[in-house]
Every structure is written in C-alpha cells, then in structure tokens.
Motif scaffolding. Structure first.
Motif, PDB file in Angstrom:
ATOM      1  N   GLY A 213      -9.984 -23.850  14.535  1.00  0.00           N
ATOM      2  CA  GLY A 213     -11.381 -24.259  14.525  1.00  0.00           C
ATOM      3  C   GLY A 213     -11.500 -25.595  13.820  1.00  0.00           C
ATOM      4  N   HIS A 214     -12.464 -26.400  14.223  1.00  0.00           N
ATOM      5  CA  HIS A 214     -12.611 -27.720  13.616  1.00  0.00           C
ATOM      6  C   HIS A 214     -12.984 -27.624  12.144  1.00  0.00           C
ATOM      7  N   GLY A 215     -13.901 -26.735  11.831  1.00  0.00           N
ATOM      8  CA  GLY A 215     -14.419 -26.632  10.468  1.00  0.00           C
ATOM      9  C   GLY A 215     -15.858 -27.116  10.445  1.00  0.00           C
TER      10      GLY A 215
ATOM     11  N   LEU B 119      -5.433 -25.477   8.482  1.00  0.00           N
ATOM     12  CA  LEU B 119      -4.405 -25.374   9.509  1.00  0.00           C
ATOM     13  C   LEU B 119      -3.013 -25.496   8.903  1.00  0.00           C
ATOM     14  N   ARG B 120      -2.903 -26.171   7.780  1.00  0.00           N
ATOM     15  CA  ARG B 120      -1.605 -26.269   7.086  1.00  0.00           C
ATOM     16  C   ARG B 120      -1.219 -24.945   6.439  1.00  0.00           C
TER      17      ARG B 120
ATOM     18  N   VAL C   5     -18.846 -20.867  10.188  1.00  0.00           N
ATOM     19  CA  VAL C   5     -17.593 -20.295   9.674  1.00  0.00           C
ATOM     20  C   VAL C   5     -17.521 -18.814  10.033  1.00  0.00           C
ATOM     21  N   GLU C   6     -18.607 -18.102   9.780  1.00  0.00           N
ATOM     22  CA  GLU C   6     -18.630 -16.664  10.063  1.00  0.00           C
ATOM     23  C   GLU C   6     -18.438 -16.383  11.547  1.00  0.00           C
TER      24      GLU C   6
ATOM     25  N   ASP D 153     -10.569 -28.885   9.159  1.00  0.00           N
ATOM     26  CA  ASP D 153     -11.248 -29.639   8.114  1.00  0.00           C
ATOM     27  C   ASP D 153     -12.326 -28.783   7.452  1.00  0.00           C
ATOM     28  N   LEU D 154     -12.613 -29.048   6.231  1.00  0.00           N
ATOM     29  CA  LEU D 154     -13.761 -28.539   5.484  1.00  0.00           C
ATOM     30  C   LEU D 154     -13.671 -27.082   5.013  1.00  0.00           C
TER      31      LEU D 154
END
Length: 66
Positions: free
Chosen positions: A15-17, A55-56, A24-25, A49-50
């Motif tokens: 997901g992008h963030g 992702l890491r 988020v939910e 992000d955010l």
C-alpha cells in the motif's frame, strides 16, 4: 499452491501509505480478507510511506515466518 517444502507462499501486499486512519484500516482489512481467502499464502501488508509496517520491514517479517 505451496513451495516444495510444503510451506505457504509469502505474498507481500503493498500500500502507498496515508495519514488517514480510515485509509490505513481499509488497507489492513483488505489484507486480512485476502489472507482469509488465499489459504496457501502468508499475506503480509506493507506500506511504501507514512505508515508501519514499512515495505522494508515486511519482507524481514516474512522471512522470519519461514
């Protein structure tokens, strides 16, 4: 489908963030629904992000699971 060792296949859902808690939910709920339907997959959500898990962090968690 499983790996030759009969382990679930790791699937990282990206997901992008967002700063929106609702966003988020919704993403995490989608990840949960996929995990419930894809029984031979270990679905791991991650954000670009955010948000966390990043992702890491997600592939590391997947590797620890097997």
């Amino acid at each position: 489908m499983k790996t030759p060792e009969n382990h679930p296949i790791e699937l990282v859902l990206v997901g992008h963030g967002t700063r929106s808690q609702q966003g988020v939910e919704e993403f995490l709920a989608c990840s949960t629904l996929l995990a419930e339907r894809l029984l031979n997959f270990d679905v791991q959500p991650g954000f670009l992000d955010l948000q966390s898990p990043s992702l890491r962090e997600t592939p590391v968690k997947a590797l620890r699971n097997g």
